[in-house]
Design an enzyme around this catalytic site. Structure first.
Site, PDB file in Angstrom:
ATOM      1  N   LEU A 135      79.432  92.183  94.959  1.00  0.00           N
ATOM      2  CA  LEU A 135      79.732  93.142  96.020  1.00  0.00           C
ATOM      3  C   LEU A 135      80.910  94.009  95.598  1.00  0.00           C
ATOM      4  O   LEU A 135      81.801  93.550  94.882  1.00  0.00           O
ATOM      5  CB  LEU A 135      80.080  92.414  97.330  1.00  0.00           C
ATOM      6  CG  LEU A 135      78.994  91.521  97.943  1.00  0.00           C
ATOM      7  CD1 LEU A 135      79.553  90.819  99.178  1.00  0.00           C
ATOM      8  CD2 LEU A 135      77.746  92.321  98.304  1.00  0.00           C
ATOM      9  N   ASP A 136      80.916  95.256  96.065  1.00  0.00           N
ATOM     10  CA  ASP A 136      82.070  96.119  95.834  1.00  0.00           C
ATOM     11  C   ASP A 136      83.316  95.471  96.426  1.00  0.00           C
ATOM     12  O   ASP A 136      83.230  94.666  97.365  1.00  0.00           O
ATOM     13  CB  ASP A 136      81.866  97.489  96.496  1.00  0.00           C
ATOM     14  CG  ASP A 136      80.702  98.255  95.901  1.00  0.00           C
ATOM     15  OD1 ASP A 136      80.353  97.965  94.739  1.00  0.00           O
ATOM     16  OD2 ASP A 136      80.161  99.134  96.594  1.00  0.00           O
ATOM     17  N   ARG A 137      84.467  95.851  95.920  1.00  0.00           N
ATOM     18  CA  ARG A 137      85.719  95.251  96.373  1.00  0.00           C
ATOM     19  C   ARG A 137      85.874  95.312  97.896  1.00  0.00           C
ATOM     20  O   ARG A 137      86.261  94.326  98.531  1.00  0.00           O
ATOM     21  CB  ARG A 137      86.908  95.960  95.711  1.00  0.00           C
ATOM     22  CG  ARG A 137      88.260  95.361  96.094  1.00  0.00           C
ATOM     23  CD  ARG A 137      89.397  96.097  95.419  1.00  0.00           C
ATOM     24  NE  ARG A 137      89.510  97.465  95.916  1.00  0.00           N
ATOM     25  CZ  ARG A 137      90.380  98.354  95.437  1.00  0.00           C
ATOM     26  NH1 ARG A 137      91.166  98.036  94.433  1.00  0.00           N
ATOM     27  NH2 ARG A 137      90.432  99.561  95.955  1.00  0.00           N
ATOM     28  N   ARG A 237      75.554 102.747 100.006  1.00  0.00           N
ATOM     29  CA  ARG A 237      76.549 103.787 100.239  1.00  0.00           C
ATOM     30  C   ARG A 237      75.998 105.164  99.867  1.00  0.00           C
ATOM     31  O   ARG A 237      76.178 106.147 100.596  1.00  0.00           O
ATOM     32  CB  ARG A 237      77.823 103.466  99.460  1.00  0.00           C
ATOM     33  CG  ARG A 237      78.460 102.142  99.859  1.00  0.00           C
ATOM     34  CD  ARG A 237      79.541 101.701  98.882  1.00  0.00           C
ATOM     35  NE  ARG A 237      80.675 102.621  98.901  1.00  0.00           N
ATOM     36  CZ  ARG A 237      81.702 102.529  98.065  1.00  0.00           C
ATOM     37  NH1 ARG A 237      81.723 101.577  97.131  1.00  0.00           N
ATOM     38  NH2 ARG A 237      82.711 103.383  98.153  1.00  0.00           N
TER      39      ARG A 237
END
Length: 308
Positions: A135-137, A237
């Site tokens: 997952l993205d930060r 996103r």
């Protein structure tokens, strides 16, 4: 890992069993063969040409440390929410703001560091960090982590075959009119950027498919449940920005929002075939406080969510 040989594998070779029943990759088989205790039949080391008999016990040494693959990731006492764990894997609920892997500028504040500390506390020797998904930060939610080489290989194969299903909750800017939708637009990297992606024409990037449905509409934002059928970088996103509804708080593909200090994206459900018996395991986790506050603003009960 131990296996009791069933009648159907009687008089078959260890190699046939490992490929046909266990599903090892060539790389894993090579490591097993190089390890003195990698392949034991009834307690004795054997080659892959050994012939099996019904009720034999075949033992495999699959730990990372067994072949000297000790982790170089330093353990750090960071918050770690373990949602599910067994001898082969664990699923954690990653907090927003925490990178999954060590990267430039983030060497000691990642999920990998937190897991190394968790293993130390539980008297487990730290091995290679094997996150099956990432997952993205600033995206919160479920991350699947394999504990050994074989589990990692099997789960990785399941991911490639589309057998791991991920479901997200997202708060989108604006009011999404349609009750549900499909976004099927390729994604490619923006020129001269190693981070930013964009939607592009077919043949210019990687095919990408996202399914979503509206759960609740608010005055100027919408709660949706989204399923990325493919797994492209920043897929949700980029896709939601493409249809004119960027994720709330996403400053890379949208704009700043005083209500969210990060993109309002949470991986709340994960289902996958277990690497030992192929039975589907489904795990869920609660919504973090920052998103929950905005969800409840419209009197939407999070318990109404249907993860299907």
């Amino acid at each position: 890992m131990e296996f009791k040989i069933e009648k159907e594998w009687d008089q078959r070779t260890v190699k046939e069993f490992l490929y046909g029943k266990v599903g090892v990759s060539r790389a894993v088989l090579t490591r097993l063969k190089q390890n003195e205790r990698g392949i034991l039949l009834c307690g004795k080391r054997v080659t892959v040409r050994a012939v099996l008999k019904e009720n034999d016990i075949l033992s495999l040494e699959l730990s990372d440390t067994a072949d000297g693959r000790v982790s170089m990731i330093p353990p750090r006492d960071l918050p770690l929410s373990v949602v599910y764990e067994d001898d082969f894997l664990l699923v954690v609920n990653k907090a927003p703001g925490m990178p999954t892997h060590p990267t430039r500028g983030h060497y000691e504040d990642t999920l990998a560091n937190a897991l190394a500390a968790y293993q130390t506390k539980n008297n487990e020797k730290g091995g290679v960090f094997r996150a099956v998904n990432r997952l993205d930060r600033d995206t919160s939610g479920l991350v699947l982590i394999a504990k050994d080489q074989l589990s990692a290989a099997k789960l990785g194969r399941s991911l490639q075959e589309g057998r791991i299903e991920k479901t997200y909750l997202a708060l989108l800017s604006g009011c999404v009119a349609e009750p549900e939708g499909k976004i099927e637009v390729p994604i490619c990297r923006v020129s001269e950027s190693i981070i930013t992606r964009r939607c592009c024409e077919k043949g210019q990037g990687d095919d990408a498919l996202t399914l979503y449905r509206v759960l609740c509409r608010y005055r100027d934002y919408t709660l949706v449940q989204a399923r990325p059928i493919t797994g492209r970088t920043h897929q949700l996103r980029v896709h939601f920005a493409h249809i004119g509804h960027p994720i709330l708080g996403d400053t890379l593909y949208g704009k700043e929002d005083c209500r969210m200090a990060r993109q309002a994206l949470h991986a709340n459900s994960l289902s996958f075939p277990h690497p030992t018996d192929d039975k589907t395991l489904r795990v869920t986790c609660p919504v973090p406080a920052d998103m929950l506050e905005l969800i409840k603003e419209g009197n939407y009960e999070i318990t109404q969510l249907d993860p299907k």
